[in-house]
Motif scaffolding. Structure first.
Motif, short mmCIF file in Angstrom:
data_model
loop_
_atom_site.label_atom_id
_atom_site.label_comp_id
_atom_site.label_asym_id
_atom_site.label_seq_id
_atom_site.Cartn_x
_atom_site.Cartn_y
_atom_site.Cartn_z
N LYS A 126 0.78 -1.18 -0.09
CA LYS A 126 0.07 0.04 0.05
C LYS A 126 0.88 1.17 -0.07
CE LYS A 126 -3.62 -2.18 2.50
NZ LYS A 126 -4.79 -2.30 3.67
N GLY A 127 0.23 2.22 -0.75
CA GLY A 127 1.19 3.54 -0.61
C GLY A 127 2.22 3.45 -1.38
N GLY B 50 2.57 4.32 -4.89
CA GLY B 50 2.28 4.87 -6.32
C GLY B 50 0.83 4.42 -6.99
N ILE B 51 0.51 5.34 -7.69
CA ILE B 51 -1.06 5.19 -8.24
C ILE B 51 -1.15 3.86 -9.27
CG2 ILE B 51 -0.65 6.63 -10.26
CD1 ILE B 51 -3.24 7.62 -9.79
N GLY B 52 -0.14 3.47 -9.54
CA GLY B 52 -0.17 2.21 -10.54
C GLY B 52 -0.19 0.90 -9.81
N SER B 53 0.18 0.80 -8.50
CA SER B 53 -0.25 -0.63 -7.98
C SER B 53 -1.69 -0.70 -7.51
CB SER B 53 0.83 -0.32 -6.44
OG SER B 53 0.06 0.60 -5.65
N GLY B 54 -2.61 0.46 -7.42
CA GLY B 54 -3.94 0.14 -7.33
C GLY B 54 -4.04 0.53 -5.75
N LYS B 55 -3.23 0.63 -5.03
CA LYS B 55 -3.25 0.90 -3.61
C LYS B 55 -2.38 2.25 -3.12
CE LYS B 55 -6.15 -2.27 -2.43
NZ LYS B 55 -7.53 -2.10 -1.96
N GLY B 56 -2.47 3.21 -4.04
CA GLY B 56 -1.47 4.42 -3.81
C GLY B 56 -2.27 5.38 -3.27
N LYS B 57 -1.56 6.48 -3.08
CA LYS B 57 -2.34 7.58 -2.56
C LYS B 57 -2.96 7.48 -1.22
CE LYS B 57 -5.18 11.57 -3.95
NZ LYS B 57 -6.49 11.90 -4.98
N THR B 58 -4.32 7.04 -1.15
CA THR B 58 -4.84 6.81 -0.23
C THR B 58 -4.80 5.49 0.61
OG1 THR B 58 -7.06 6.16 -1.28
CG2 THR B 58 -6.86 8.57 -0.51
N HIS C 88 -11.50 8.46 1.22
CA HIS C 88 -11.26 9.86 1.16
C HIS C 88 -11.77 10.15 2.52
CE1 HIS C 88 -9.38 10.37 -2.74
NE2 HIS C 88 -10.36 9.53 -3.12
#
Length: 277
Positions: A79-80, A82-90, A95
């Motif tokens: 998790k966390g 990168g956005i390409g992993s599907g579990k990035g950002k949040t 939200h």
């Protein structure tokens, strides 16, 4: 729709092609090892079982180049990263909101009455209760007859533990029971934590005595395992006085280390006579 039609057409065409084709059976090829094919002395017209022994290699289905590490089929989700992993950002938390900001108190249910308070209470456990290990007079008489206990010396809780009359897990002391009281026919002197009325009467009728002594947790350990203090380089603790609620239930303070002689009981008349003399 187009995909379905194409798949149906392909399946029907393949089925028709298989039905029209006729494959002639081929004769079986005799087995020949690789080494026998390379040997010039082998007659190719004879089967291999009529050939002279030239050595047949054995091949295994498992080879060293097939060995590999045990890799799990499903990789751990990172998790966390990168956005390409599907579990990035949040990182899968969504939200905003309470669950996206951090951990909560264990058992918190958003303000409503938690489950631990909704369930009714059952039972009661007294924090001041004491647990004593029972031992009968019949077992003590059996050990005396077997020669494991000397009836002329003081029998303490350490003596009972050393000869196996009681178990090793002694929580708050030993209670002397009246089971097998008819087997006590000689005077014995004992020091235990508690004693029943029947057991005390049987011992005193035989000319012996039973004294109820008080040991706290540390004092009981010093009585039963004095070698532990010596191993740790510590001194034996001082005997502890019983609390006010237990003063009427004991006769004296437990002595440390384990005593070898009993303390004589003095009555009020005898104490007054000895004081007047």
């Amino acid at each position: 729709m187009i995909r379905r039609r194409l798949s149906s057409l392909l399946s029907t065409s393949l089925f028709n092609a298989k039905s029209t084709l006729s494959i002639a059976p081929q004769p079986p090829v005799p087995f020949r090892s690789q080494q026998s094919l390379q040997c010039p002395n082998v007659n190719q017209n004879k089967p291999f079982w009529n050939q002279p022994f030239v050595g047949v290699r054995s091949y295994s289905l498992l080879s060293l180049n097939d060995l590999r590490d045990k890799i799990p089929r499903k990789q751990k989700t990172r998790k966390g990263r990168g956005i390409g992993s599907g579990k990035g950002k949040t990182a899968g938390r969504g939200h905003k909101g309470q669950k996206a900001r951090g951990t909560m108190k264990f058992g918190f249910e958003g303000g409503q009455t938690p489950l631990r308070r909704r369930m009714p209470k059952r039972g009661f456990k007294n924090p001041f209760s004491l647990t004593f290990q029972p031992v009968g007079l019949g077992k003590i008489a059996y050990l005396i007859n077997a020669g494991k206990i000397d009836s002329h010396e003081l029998i303490t809780m350490k003596t009972l533990k050393d000869v196996g009359a009681i178990g090793k897990q002694i929580e708050d002391g030993v209670r002397l029971m009246g089971r097998g009281a008819e087997k006590i026919k000689w005077p014995v002197h004992l020091e235990v934590s508690r004693v029943t009325v029947r057991a005390k009467a049987a011992v005193e009728a035989a000319g012996g005595s039973v004294r109820k002594v008080h040991y706290n947790k540390l004092g009981l350990r010093a009585l039963l395992k004095p070698e532990w203090f010596e191993k740790k380089g510590r001194l034996l603790p001082r005997p502890a006085r019983p609390p006010p609620k237990l003063k009427d239930k004991v006769d004296s303070i437990g002595r440390l280390p384990a005593p070898t002689k009993p303390i004589p009981f003095f009555t009020e008349e005898g104490a007054a006579a000895s004081a007047s003399v």
